[in-house]
Design a protein around this motif. Structure first.
Motif, PDB file in Angstrom:
ATOM      1  N   TYR A   1      -9.182   3.551  -2.392  1.00 38.26           N
ATOM      2  CA  TYR A   1      -8.018   3.161  -3.177  1.00 38.26           C
ATOM      3  C   TYR A   1      -6.753   3.526  -2.410  1.00 38.26           C
ATOM      4  O   TYR A   1      -6.807   4.156  -1.357  1.00 38.26           O
ATOM      5  N   HIS A   2      -5.610   3.081  -2.932  1.00 40.19           N
ATOM      6  CA  HIS A   2      -4.320   3.318  -2.278  1.00 40.19           C
ATOM      7  C   HIS A   2      -4.323   2.693  -0.886  1.00 40.19           C
ATOM      8  O   HIS A   2      -3.817   3.269   0.088  1.00 40.19           O
ATOM      9  N   ILE A   3      -4.881   1.479  -0.781  1.00 37.81           N
ATOM     10  CA  ILE A   3      -4.945   0.776   0.498  1.00 37.81           C
ATOM     11  C   ILE A   3      -3.789  -0.222   0.578  1.00 37.81           C
ATOM     12  O   ILE A   3      -3.661  -1.101  -0.285  1.00 37.81           O
ATOM     13  N   PRO A   4      -2.906  -0.109   1.576  1.00 38.93           N
ATOM     14  CA  PRO A   4      -1.788  -1.053   1.703  1.00 38.93           C
ATOM     15  C   PRO A   4      -2.295  -2.474   1.938  1.00 38.93           C
ATOM     16  O   PRO A   4      -3.384  -2.679   2.494  1.00 38.93           O
ATOM     17  N   PRO A   5      -1.526  -3.477   1.522  1.00 34.00           N
ATOM     18  CA  PRO A   5      -1.925  -4.865   1.786  1.00 34.00           C
ATOM     19  C   PRO A   5      -2.126  -5.088   3.282  1.00 34.00           C
ATOM     20  O   PRO A   5      -1.463  -4.490   4.123  1.00 34.00           O
ATOM     21  N   GLY A   6      -3.064  -5.970   3.600  1.00 31.43           N
ATOM     22  CA  GLY A   6      -3.341  -6.265   4.998  1.00 31.43           C
ATOM     23  C   GLY A   6      -4.761  -6.738   5.196  1.00 31.43           C
ATOM     24  O   GLY A   6      -5.522  -6.930   4.236  1.00 31.43           O
ATOM     25  N   HIS A   7      -5.118  -6.938   6.454  1.00 31.77           N
ATOM     26  CA  HIS A   7      -6.463  -7.398   6.817  1.00 31.77           C
ATOM     27  C   HIS A   7      -7.288  -6.192   7.253  1.00 31.77           C
ATOM     28  O   HIS A   7      -6.835  -5.372   8.046  1.00 31.77           O
ATOM     29  N   TYR A   8      -8.520  -6.121   6.738  1.00 28.82           N
ATOM     30  CA  TYR A   8      -9.387  -4.982   7.044  1.00 28.82           C
ATOM     31  C   TYR A   8     -10.811  -5.457   7.326  1.00 28.82           C
ATOM     32  O   TYR A   8     -11.253  -6.501   6.811  1.00 28.82           O
ATOM     33  N   ASP A   9     -11.509  -4.659   8.132  1.00 29.66           N
ATOM     34  CA  ASP A   9     -12.937  -4.847   8.385  1.00 29.66           C
ATOM     35  C   ASP A   9     -13.693  -3.674   7.781  1.00 29.66           C
ATOM     36  O   ASP A   9     -13.243  -2.522   7.862  1.00 29.66           O
TER      37      ASP A   9
END
Length: 292
Positions: free
Chosen positions: A174-182
């Protein structure tokens, strides 16, 4: 003059009537309970700007915070409890999606005394961030994998966060900033998962479940023992692992004993084996065993 109910509407159970039949249908009327004559009303708005919040939840609790009643605000942010709450002492709070819970207020309800209470809700900073969660299981059996490592990385393979699954195979970021992740999952005795890519937007809740295949090496066994000379552990003794092949044998691993005479053969596949240790002057240690 206003006409008011004295007894509540009461209905019979469904029944059928045939030709020339009669039915005896009796009803017991229940007196309408007296009106509470209580009113709690108010408005919920944004702390920044004062705009009304539609769909906010207003919850009424006992003085011990036991949940009792709730309602939602309308398009203008208004709410009301009309003849719902008996006279007494209560607590009330308001909340809405993407907003923090309000302060908990204490109030007293009395008959024929309208009470108003307004709330200002602050924006929840966590609403800007996203959540990634899911479950990791063994692909062959569906059994949850506990203590499995989940790595969340940026596209450049820079790790952003890491967590482990609980006893039910569940994980949560949680508390993950917007963006692209793998996302990749790893567990002892299993192959790493495929890489899952997600595009996270503000307030997203993305579920990623994964199944891990059992690694072939995880199905192998191990063989160990102690080599002695004159009842004392012997170090630096060559030890040979033979695999039985029908009527013959084949050497598949070679090891040397440690100071305590211990040898160990790892990643041994299923089958029947013979362990031999040969000394330079001719002494031989032989043990016949199988790995299942």
């Amino acid at each position: 003059m206003t006409i008011r109910d004295l007894y509540t509407l009461t209905a019979s159970a469904p029944f059928s009537l045939e030709s020339r039949e009669t039915e005896d249908i009796s009803l017991l009327l229940t007196k309408v309970p007296p009106s509470l004559n209580t009113l709690l009303y108010g408005k919920v708005v944004k702390a920044a700007g004062g705009e009304p919040i539609e769909g906010a939840t207003i919850k009424v609790f006992s003085s011990d915070l036991e949940p009792l009643y709730h309602t939602l605000t309308d398009a203008e942010g208004n709410y009301s409890f009309v003849n719902v709450i008996p006279p007494g002492t209560y607590k009330v709070a308001a909340v809405a999606e993407n907003y923090l819970l309000s302060e908990v207020k204490s109030f007293s309800i009395r008959k024929r005394v309208p009470l108003t209470d307004n709330f200002k809700l602050a924006f929840n900073p966590l609403a800007f961030y996203g959540i990634i969660y899911g479950k990791i299981v063994a692909q062959e059996t569906g059994v949850p994998l506990s203590y499995c490592t989940i790595v969340l990385s940026h596209p450049d393979e820079t790790a952003y966060a890491e967590t482990i699954t609980n006893e039910n195979g569940e994980y949560l970021f949680y508390h993950i900033p917007p963006g692209h992740y793998d996302i990749i999952a790893k567990a002892t005795g299993h192959l790493d998962s495929d890489t899952f890519s997600v595009e996270l937007h503000p307030n997203d809740r993305i579920q990623v479940n994964m199944g891990l295949r059992t690694a072939a090496m995880a199905e192998t066994g191990a063989i160990s023992g102690v080599i002695q000379i004159n009842n004392s552990p012997a170090s630096s003794i060559p030890v040979f692992l033979y695999r039985k092949q029908g009527e013959g044998e084949e050497i598949v691993q070679v090891q040397m004993t440690q100071e305590d005479g211990l040898y160990l053969f790892g990643a041994v596949e299923r089958g029947e084996y013979v362990v031999r240790a040969k000394l330079q002057e001719g002494g031989v240690y032989i043990e016949v065993l199988s790995v299942t």
